[in-house]
Design a protein around this motif. Structure first.
Motif, PDB file in Angstrom:
ATOM      1  N   MET A   1       0.835  -1.183   0.000  1.00 10.28           N
ATOM      2  CA  MET A   1       0.000   0.000   0.000  1.00 10.28           C
ATOM      3  C   MET A   1       0.877   1.243   0.000  1.00 10.28           C
ATOM      4  O   MET A   1       1.758   1.382   0.835  1.00 10.28           O
ATOM      5  N   VAL A   2       0.616   2.170  -0.923  1.00 16.00           N
ATOM      6  CA  VAL A   2       1.332   3.436  -0.952  1.00 16.00           C
ATOM      7  C   VAL A   2       0.554   4.421  -0.096  1.00 16.00           C
ATOM      8  O   VAL A   2      -0.605   4.710  -0.378  1.00 16.00           O
ATOM      9  N   THR A   3       1.164   4.954   0.926  1.00 19.99           N
ATOM     10  CA  THR A   3       0.472   5.872   1.807  1.00 19.99           C
ATOM     11  C   THR A   3       0.713   7.314   1.421  1.00 19.99           C
ATOM     12  O   THR A   3      -0.174   8.140   1.521  1.00 19.99           O
ATOM     13  N   ARG A   4       1.922   7.663   1.019  1.00 18.85           N
ATOM     14  CA  ARG A   4       2.223   9.037   0.626  1.00 18.85           C
ATOM     15  C   ARG A   4       3.322   9.019  -0.422  1.00 18.85           C
ATOM     16  O   ARG A   4       4.248   8.232  -0.349  1.00 18.85           O
TER      17      ARG A   4
ATOM     18  N   THR B   1       4.756 -17.117  -8.218  1.00 23.35           N
ATOM     19  CA  THR B   1       5.685 -16.251  -7.485  1.00 23.35           C
ATOM     20  C   THR B   1       4.940 -15.015  -6.987  1.00 23.35           C
ATOM     21  O   THR B   1       3.969 -14.568  -7.610  1.00 23.35           O
ATOM     22  N   ILE B   2       5.394 -14.476  -5.841  1.00 22.85           N
ATOM     23  CA  ILE B   2       4.830 -13.236  -5.282  1.00 22.85           C
ATOM     24  C   ILE B   2       6.001 -12.323  -4.941  1.00 22.85           C
ATOM     25  O   ILE B   2       6.819 -12.659  -4.070  1.00 22.85           O
ATOM     26  N   ASP B   3       6.090 -11.196  -5.629  1.00 21.02           N
ATOM     27  CA  ASP B   3       7.214 -10.274  -5.476  1.00 21.02           C
ATOM     28  C   ASP B   3       6.738  -8.851  -5.723  1.00 21.02           C
ATOM     29  O   ASP B   3       5.602  -8.637  -6.149  1.00 21.02           O
TER      30      ASP B   3
ATOM     31  N   SER C   1       6.632 -22.170 -12.946  1.00 27.51           N
ATOM     32  CA  SER C   1       5.681 -21.247 -12.333  1.00 27.51           C
ATOM     33  C   SER C   1       4.551 -20.952 -13.312  1.00 27.51           C
ATOM     34  O   SER C   1       4.768 -20.840 -14.517  1.00 27.51           O
ATOM     35  N   ARG C   2       3.359 -20.803 -12.762  1.00 24.95           N
ATOM     36  CA  ARG C   2       2.195 -20.516 -13.598  1.00 24.95           C
ATOM     37  C   ARG C   2       1.883 -19.026 -13.706  1.00 24.95           C
ATOM     38  O   ARG C   2       1.194 -18.598 -14.646  1.00 24.95           O
ATOM     39  N   ALA C   3       2.350 -18.222 -12.737  1.00 25.74           N
ATOM     40  CA  ALA C   3       1.994 -16.807 -12.756  1.00 25.74           C
ATOM     41  C   ALA C   3       2.983 -15.993 -11.934  1.00 25.74           C
ATOM     42  O   ALA C   3       3.514 -16.469 -10.937  1.00 25.74           O
ATOM     43  N   LYS C   4       3.224 -14.771 -12.385  1.00 25.15           N
ATOM     44  CA  LYS C   4       4.062 -13.809 -11.671  1.00 25.15           C
ATOM     45  C   LYS C   4       3.130 -12.806 -10.999  1.00 25.15           C
ATOM     46  O   LYS C   4       2.560 -11.937 -11.647  1.00 25.15           O
ATOM     47  N   LEU C   5       2.957 -12.945  -9.703  1.00 28.03           N
ATOM     48  CA  LEU C   5       2.029 -12.117  -8.948  1.00 28.03           C
ATOM     49  C   LEU C   5       2.789 -11.072  -8.144  1.00 28.03           C
ATOM     50  O   LEU C   5       3.966 -11.238  -7.837  1.00 28.03           O
ATOM     51  N   SER C   6       2.086 -10.005  -7.767  1.00 28.61           N
ATOM     52  CA  SER C   6       2.684  -8.948  -6.958  1.00 28.61           C
ATOM     53  C   SER C   6       1.992  -8.880  -5.602  1.00 28.61           C
ATOM     54  O   SER C   6       0.832  -9.305  -5.452  1.00 28.61           O
ATOM     55  N   TYR C   7       2.693  -8.315  -4.619  1.00 30.24           N
ATOM     56  CA  TYR C   7       2.104  -8.173  -3.286  1.00 30.24           C
ATOM     57  C   TYR C   7       0.813  -7.361  -3.334  1.00 30.24           C
ATOM     58  O   TYR C   7      -0.216  -7.762  -2.764  1.00 30.24           O
ATOM     59  N   VAL C   8       0.864  -6.224  -4.012  1.00 30.94           N
ATOM     60  CA  VAL C   8      -0.304  -5.354  -4.068  1.00 30.94           C
ATOM     61  C   VAL C   8      -1.457  -6.049  -4.787  1.00 30.94           C
ATOM     62  O   VAL C   8      -2.610  -5.985  -4.355  1.00 30.94           O
ATOM     63  N   GLY C   9      -1.146  -6.752  -5.876  1.00 29.03           N
ATOM     64  CA  GLY C   9      -2.179  -7.458  -6.616  1.00 29.03           C
ATOM     65  C   GLY C   9      -2.811  -8.580  -5.824  1.00 29.03           C
ATOM     66  O   GLY C   9      -4.040  -8.748  -5.825  1.00 29.03           O
TER      67      GLY C   9
ATOM     68  N   GLU D   1       3.586 -10.009   4.898  1.00 26.41           N
ATOM     69  CA  GLU D   1       3.916 -10.716   6.133  1.00 26.41           C
ATOM     70  C   GLU D   1       3.597 -12.202   6.006  1.00 26.41           C
ATOM     71  O   GLU D   1       4.368 -13.055   6.426  1.00 26.41           O
ATOM     72  N   TRP D   2       2.464 -12.527   5.401  1.00 26.63           N
ATOM     73  CA  TRP D   2       2.104 -13.941   5.250  1.00 26.63           C
ATOM     74  C   TRP D   2       3.093 -14.665   4.351  1.00 26.63           C
ATOM     75  O   TRP D   2       3.495 -15.792   4.634  1.00 26.63           O
ATOM     76  N   ASN D   3       3.483 -14.008   3.262  1.00 30.56           N
ATOM     77  CA  ASN D   3       4.462 -14.609   2.362  1.00 30.56           C
ATOM     78  C   ASN D   3       5.813 -14.767   3.050  1.00 30.56           C
ATOM     79  O   ASN D   3       6.508 -15.777   2.876  1.00 30.56           O
ATOM     80  N   ALA D   4       6.192 -13.768   3.863  1.00 28.43           N
ATOM     81  CA  ALA D   4       7.446 -13.862   4.616  1.00 28.43           C
ATOM     82  C   ALA D   4       7.421 -15.034   5.578  1.00 28.43           C
ATOM     83  O   ALA D   4       8.466 -15.647   5.849  1.00 28.43           O
TER      84      ALA D   4
END
Length: 463
Positions: A1-4, A54-56, A161-169, A231-234
């Protein structure tokens, strides 16, 4: 999440690179070896049937980890975690290994990375990119319904890998209730592992991170708060690192990531800070549990998290061969722990993974790996300082450029520590004279913003 976020003009990060003596390219011999290694055959064991993802961060190309989470018949869970098999592509004693020892870790700068490995490998043949068959070390960890580890299996295999996912996504998908099938259990397993960690005394600091990102011809200074998915991924990475450490301790050789448990004096000082900030500290609660219960977005919460950093000092690497270390644990994890999940970005992970894999398979740790283990703590400490200096230097420079024409202006801020404040906008953290009451909202005047020195200073405005 981008806050500022705040836009900064064009910035030249070249002087910072030169000051830190960051390498500009790999030696010709190392690059040739990497190019040839990219053509090496993959492992015969085929695990491409497992639908990893993957989640990055969204723009990442050096993908170390891919995950698949499953429910087990009869209860509990199965975690499949594929880690890029870097050791299979780097010849012991060769020029590529020598170059990676000089670098130690990937350095991330706003205008481009200084990679640990040539991009032929790190963003190509070894990276776990989607829809590509890749060599991996696959960890399979079974968990009970309570999240306790019941079995661990490690093997070299080819994966896809089937998909390249992002944390925000992924966070957006979680919030919308439509998570990718391969990680549909992440919102279940992640919090379960977090709770187990807190119960044993683990500490996680949910501090928003300052990041510098490109934006057209300029740069954005962003204060990014972590989303729960991170955090969950970590926790999956921590789970694997704890499993690897157990294998190495049982086998009598390895490389651990260690840190002392919080000193009693530091905890007592944190308790005093909690009283001053009005933060509840229930009877019997650990530092980690207190932090987990507060909102770091409030001035008091932000100041408390900043203070809590003082309880987490002295992290490093500890090699052993024979008797286990006198202190084998990582105080923040509240367990023994090893770095094995980011070999594209950290040199130590390549060797720790190889040691754990050999021990699991019941064979001798290869001599090239055994000889490297005791040398790695010093290399990782030295290169870690360069990484920290680069990251901090880039932010400091951006802050100074943002503010250099605003000397004398007054800003709203919160006091994080005596002499340290965070202003609301732009998202700058800096030294401040007159800042004493931790957690207090104040107004501060900018007194210095020097891009050449990369320094920013404020003073509290008298009421």
């Amino acid at each position: 999440m981008v806050t500022r976020r705040v836009l900064a003009p064009a910035i030249d990060f070249g002087p910072l690179r030169r000051e830190l003596r960051l390498p500009e390219q790999f030696s010709p011999a190392a690059q040739r070896e990497a190019d040839e290694a990219a053509k090496l055959p993959l492992p015969k064991l085929d695990r491409t049937d497992l639908p990893f993802v993957t989640i990055d961060p969204a723009g990442s190309m050096d993908l170390d980890q891919a995950v698949l989470l499953l429910a087990r018949p009869g209860g509990g869970f199965r975690v499949h975690y594929a880690i890029a098999d870097v050791a299979a592509f780097v010849r012991p004693g060769g020029p590529l290994e020598a170059d990676t020892w000089q670098r130690g870790q990937t350095v991330y700068l706003p205008d481009g990375n200084v990679p640990l490995h040539p991009t032929t490998l790190s963003e190509g043949a070894v990276s776990l990119l989607p829809d590509q068959e890749r060599a991996a070390v696959v960890w399979t960890i079974d968990l009970g319904a309570d999240g306790a580890t019941t079995a661990v299996h490690v093997e070299r295999a080819r994966v896809r890998s089937r998909a390249k996912l992002s944390y925000v996504g992924v966070q957006a998908d979680v919030d919308a209730g439509k998570v990718h099938d391969s990680i549909a259990l992440l919102p279940t397993i992640g919090p379960l592992l977090v709770a187990r960690g807190l119960a044993r005394g683990a500490i996680s600091l949910p501090s928003p991170e300052q990041e510098v990102e490109p934006d057209g011809d300029g740069w954005q200074l962003v204060l990014r708060a972590p989303v729960p998915v991170e955090e969950w991924n970590a926790q999956i990475s921590l789970l694997t690192g704890v499993s690897a450490a157990r294998i190495m301790l049982d086998g009598g050789i390895g490389l651990l990531r260690t840190m002392p448990y919080p000193a009693a004096e530091a905890v007592e000082e944190l308790r005093k800070a909690a009283v001053g900030l009005g933060i509840a500290w229930p009877q019997g609660a650990t530092v980690g549990q207190v932090i987990a219960a507060l909102d770091p977005g409030t001035p008091q919460g932000a100041a408390f998290v900043d203070q809590a950093q003082e309880t987490m000092r002295g992290a490093g690497y500890t090699a052993f061969d024979g008797a286990p270390p006198e202190q084998p644990d990582h105080g923040g994890v509240a367990s023994s722990y090893a770095h094995v999940t980011a070999p594209l970005r950290r040199l130590a992970d390549r060797y720790a993974t190889e040691a754990a894999l050999a021990l699991y398979e019941g064979r001798e740790v290869p001599p090239w790996c055994r000889e490297a283990l005791p040398k790695l703590p010093e290399v990782m400490a030295e290169t870690g300082r360069a990484v920290s200096a680069a990251e901090r230097g880039a932010v400091d420079l951006t802050e100074a450029v943002l503010l250099h024409d605003r000397i004398g202006e007054v800003f709203d801020a919160v006091i994080l520590d005596e002499g340290q404040i965070a202003i609301d906008a732009p998202p700058v953290r800096a030294r401040c004279t007159g800042a004493k009451a931790i957690g207090e909202r104040v107004q501060v005047r900018l007194t210095e913003a020097d891009p050449l020195k990369r320094t920013v200073r404020f003073e509290v405005v008298a009421a």
